[in-house]
Design an enzyme around this catalytic site. Structure first.
Site, short mmCIF file in Angstrom:
data_model
loop_
_atom_site.label_atom_id
_atom_site.label_comp_id
_atom_site.label_asym_id
_atom_site.label_seq_id
_atom_site.Cartn_x
_atom_site.Cartn_y
_atom_site.Cartn_z
N ARG A 107 5.81 -2.98 20.31
CA ARG A 107 5.55 -1.89 21.46
C ARG A 107 6.87 -1.58 22.15
O ARG A 107 6.90 -0.40 22.44
CB ARG A 107 4.74 -2.67 22.57
CG ARG A 107 3.27 -3.13 22.02
CD ARG A 107 2.77 -3.98 23.37
NE ARG A 107 1.55 -4.03 23.20
CZ ARG A 107 0.92 -5.45 22.15
NH1 ARG A 107 1.92 -6.16 22.05
NH2 ARG A 107 -0.33 -5.40 22.15
N ASP A 167 -4.88 -9.27 27.45
CA ASP A 167 -4.32 -10.37 26.60
C ASP A 167 -4.99 -11.66 27.20
O ASP A 167 -5.72 -12.42 26.31
CB ASP A 167 -3.00 -10.82 26.92
CG ASP A 167 -2.04 -9.61 26.60
OD1 ASP A 167 -2.31 -8.42 27.15
OD2 ASP A 167 -0.86 -9.54 25.71
N ARG A 170 -8.76 -11.33 25.61
CA ARG A 170 -8.93 -11.95 24.42
C ARG A 170 -8.74 -13.53 24.17
O ARG A 170 -9.19 -14.03 23.44
CB ARG A 170 -7.76 -11.24 23.53
CG ARG A 170 -7.78 -9.67 23.24
CD ARG A 170 -6.74 -9.00 22.53
NE ARG A 170 -6.87 -7.63 22.12
CZ ARG A 170 -6.02 -6.95 21.92
NH1 ARG A 170 -4.78 -6.85 22.35
NH2 ARG A 170 -6.52 -5.75 21.59
N HIS A 194 3.25 -7.94 28.32
CA HIS A 194 2.12 -7.66 27.54
C HIS A 194 2.51 -7.51 26.01
O HIS A 194 3.27 -6.36 25.89
CB HIS A 194 1.26 -6.37 28.05
CG HIS A 194 0.23 -5.94 27.02
ND1 HIS A 194 -0.95 -6.61 26.40
CD2 HIS A 194 0.36 -4.71 26.25
CE1 HIS A 194 -1.49 -5.82 25.56
NE2 HIS A 194 -0.72 -4.62 25.44
#
Lengths: 334, 332
Positions: A107, A167, A170, A194
């Protein structure tokens, strides 16, 4: 000769139409933006939805496709334009615009590409909706939430990054699967960045108030025979894995954004792990955004929960803060 | 003892009941996924199953939906290319097959999609012999006929999404013109889902007030307000969206969820969907066309007999003949 409409209807109200009360704008009609839009629509959260993008044909096509479903929805006005005037009076603006991670790309690599796009977008949003709350989704979300905050001039409680809301979702799903229960019955928080260095707060993980680390002192540690730590690794790897399989992720992030939108629009004061300005917390000296448990309501971030973290967990947050600041300080023109 | 054993004591004796309202979606393209997400967000099923031949794409889509489980009320989301995963489905939504290219009519897709159905349908039937089939793939009226023939199911369990979407588009456009919500604008488009669909102008109403009664020229070329253009926009709607974004997905996905809802909740709601119309409105051939039908948990139990003008019936008969012209040459 009077039209069908004139014959059918006798007007009662005069004057201009009422402005929207719960308008949501989504910037960017890629896979993530449209998943956010559809989730907001199907959850009946907005009375008006606006879409913005630079790709005019795609934008118009997406708008029409949603409008064609309006019989099945409770959002009576769906509009779209590349001109930001269409976003005026939004309560919430979701920013999903920008380039996405390629297979294998981290990212943090996306940063400068997306900063340049935000320099165009953010001032226009604020111009037309000076009282909105911004939810930033584009990656790297923590850095881009900082960038958004700087470019917008809005107070910090009205600029939120979707952060580790996904997150944590999940994490809760994968952990709950191992126990055979629903994700909402598994309580666990993933905080911080993140991305690759997110922090699972093992000490808080519980089901029905039963602390799992007390049942299993190895919980979350490297020596753990049951290897619960692998589940957090699976969370970090999740996005990369889905991208490898289908090219991108969208449904889960769309659902998680609708969840945040609901708390804000309905003034619920629910707690979500989202990216907020954490300077002066946990010994962090710089202006960085990281995810902490935040109370979300009509103000945006009403307050932040002071999590009890171990020294190791605080160390991880500080390390993330340093990494993020290392990138942020070199960004140009914000 | 494992952490799980310390935390949880299993007290159920025997096998768990399993799912009671399982929905399978065949095909994880744009339409299949829009249908899946609409069904999920409307909390319609307790198990969602996805099927496709593209294994990686399928796995990615299943994972992406599962990661959103915290926000949904569908506990089990599964997917596999093996049809045994679809076992005991209540409704099977079929979106698999090739889609219209820009400018291509739905009828052009036929043989390509018949071949795919010859593979899919027997497998669905094998694992869910009591399911209700909802066919979405185009040309939907022909493919619903094909699914009916290949499955051996009674006609009340093979439904085509038909003009549910066309009527939805029409009511949206009507709502825009009158500044009303589409759900308060009543209008039925029946017949072929496609270029020769039939708008039943005599039934178009708001609060029971017939709009044709207010404007006798409605639906004709003499109409100064050009209401007929609304129907043209419905027919052109799909082509236009395809030209702009490459495909359509959201509207059809929502309309599928609308039908699945009526079936699973046994609503007995009336929808314009594609069913066997042989013997109705002068249609002689074994073809499927959309007419208003009652949907419930047994499937499509009843058909509403509309009072149609002679021109409208003639249009249905013409559609039927066109469809039969294509169907009779198919190798099933």
């Amino acid at each position: 000769m009077s039209s069908v409409m004139q014959k059918l209807l006798t007007p009662m109200a005069s004057g201009p139409a009422e402005p929207p009360r719960n308008k949501v704008t989504v910037v960017g009609v890629g896979m993530v933006g449209m998943a956010c839009a559809v989730s907001v629509l199907l959850r009946d959260l907005a009375d008006e939805l606006a879409l913005v993008d630079v790709m005019e044909d795609k934008l118009k096509g997406e708008m029409m496709d949603l409008q064609h479903g309006s019989l099945f929805l409770k959002t009576s006005k769906i509009v779209a334009d590349k001109d930001y005037a269409v976003t005026a009076n939004s309560r919430i603006v979701v920013v999903s615009a920008g380039v996405r991670q390629q297979e294998g790309e981290s990212r943090l690599n996306l940063v400068q590409r997306n900063v340049n796009i935000f320099k165009h977008i953010i001032p226009q949003i604020v111009k037309h909706s000076p009282n909105c709350t911004l939810i930033v989704v584009s990656n790297p979300v923590d850095v881009l939430t900082y960038v958004t905050w700087k470019l917008s001039g809005l107070p910090k409680h009205r600029v939120i990054g979707s952060g580790t809301n996904l997150d944590s979702a999940r994490f809760r799903f994968l952990m709950a699967e191992r126990l055979g229960i629903h994700a909402s019955s598994f309580n666990g928080w993933v905080l911080g960045e993140h991305g690759d260095t997110s922090v699972p707060v093992w000490s808080g993980v519980n089901v029905a108030g039963v602390n799992l680390q007390k049942l299993n002192p190895e919980f979350g540690l490297d020596g753990d025979k049951e290897d619960w730590k692998a589940t957090h690794k699976a969370v970090v790897d999740s996005a990369y894995e889905v991208i490898k399989l289908k090219g991108y992720t969208n449904w889960a992030i769309g659902l998680s954004v609708a969840d945040l939108t609901e708390s804000i629009i309905k003034n619920m004061s629910r707690i979500h792990p989202v990216s907020t300005m954490v300077k002066d917390m946990y010994g962090i000296g710089e202006e960085v955004f990281l995810s902490l448990p935040c109370v979300l309501n009509g103000n945006g971030v009403g307050s932040v929960i002071n999590m009890t973290l171990t020294d190791a967990e605080v160390g991880q947050l500080k390390k993330s803060a340093d990494t993020l600041w290392g990138i942020q300080k070199d960004l140009k023109d914000i | 003892m494992t952490t799980k054993e310390k935390l949880i004591t299993h007290v159920l004796v025997g096998e768990p009941v399993g799912s009671r309202s399982k929905v399978t979606v065949v095909g994880v393209g744009m339409v299949g996924m829009a249908s899946a997400v609409s069904v999920l967000l409307k909390d319609l099923c307790d198990e969602l199953c996805l099927i496709d031949v593209m294994e990686e794409k399928l796995k990615g889509e299943v994972m992406d939906l599962q990661h959103g489980s915290l926000f949904c009320k569908t506990h089990k989301i599964v997917g596999d290319k093996d049809y045994s995963t679809t076992a005991h489905s209540k409704v099977v939504v079929i979106t698999a097959g090739a889609r219209q290219q820009e400018g291509e009519s739905r009828l052009n897709l036929v043989q390509r999609n018949v071949n795919i159905f010859k593979f899919i349908i027997p497998q669905i039937v094998k694992y869910s012999p009591n399911a209700i089939l909802l066919v979405v793939s185009n040309p939907v009226d022909i493919l619903t006929y094909v699914a009916w023939k290949l499955s051996g199911f009674p006609r009340h369990r093979v439904i085509g999404s038909g003009t549910n979407l066309d009527s939805g588009r029409f009511r949206h456009l009507m709502g825009e013109k009158l500044h009303l919500h589409p759900s308060s604008c009543h209008g039925w488009i029946i017949g072929e889902h496609g270029d020769s669909s039939v708008p039943v102008w005599s039934g178009v109403n708001v609060a029971g007030v017939s709009l044709k009664g207010l404007n006798p020229h409605m639906g004709t070329d003499a109409d100064k307000e050009d209401w007929k253009h609304l129907h043209k926009m419905v027919v052109d709607g799909a082509y236009e969206v395809i030209k702009l974004k490459g495909y359509t997905s959201w509207a059809i996905g929502m309309s599928v969820a609308d039908l699945v809802e009526s079936i699973l909740k046994n609503l007995h709601k009336v929808h314009p969907v594609s069913t066997l119309v042989q013997g109705m409105h002068g249609v002689k051939d074994e073809v499927f066309l959309s007419v208003p039908c009652v949907l419930g948990n047994s499937g499509l139990t009843d058909v509403i007999h509309m009072t149609l003008k002679p021109e409208e019936e003639k249009q249905l008969i013409n559609s039927a003949e066109t469809l039969w012209g294509v169907q009779k040459d198919l190798t099933l």
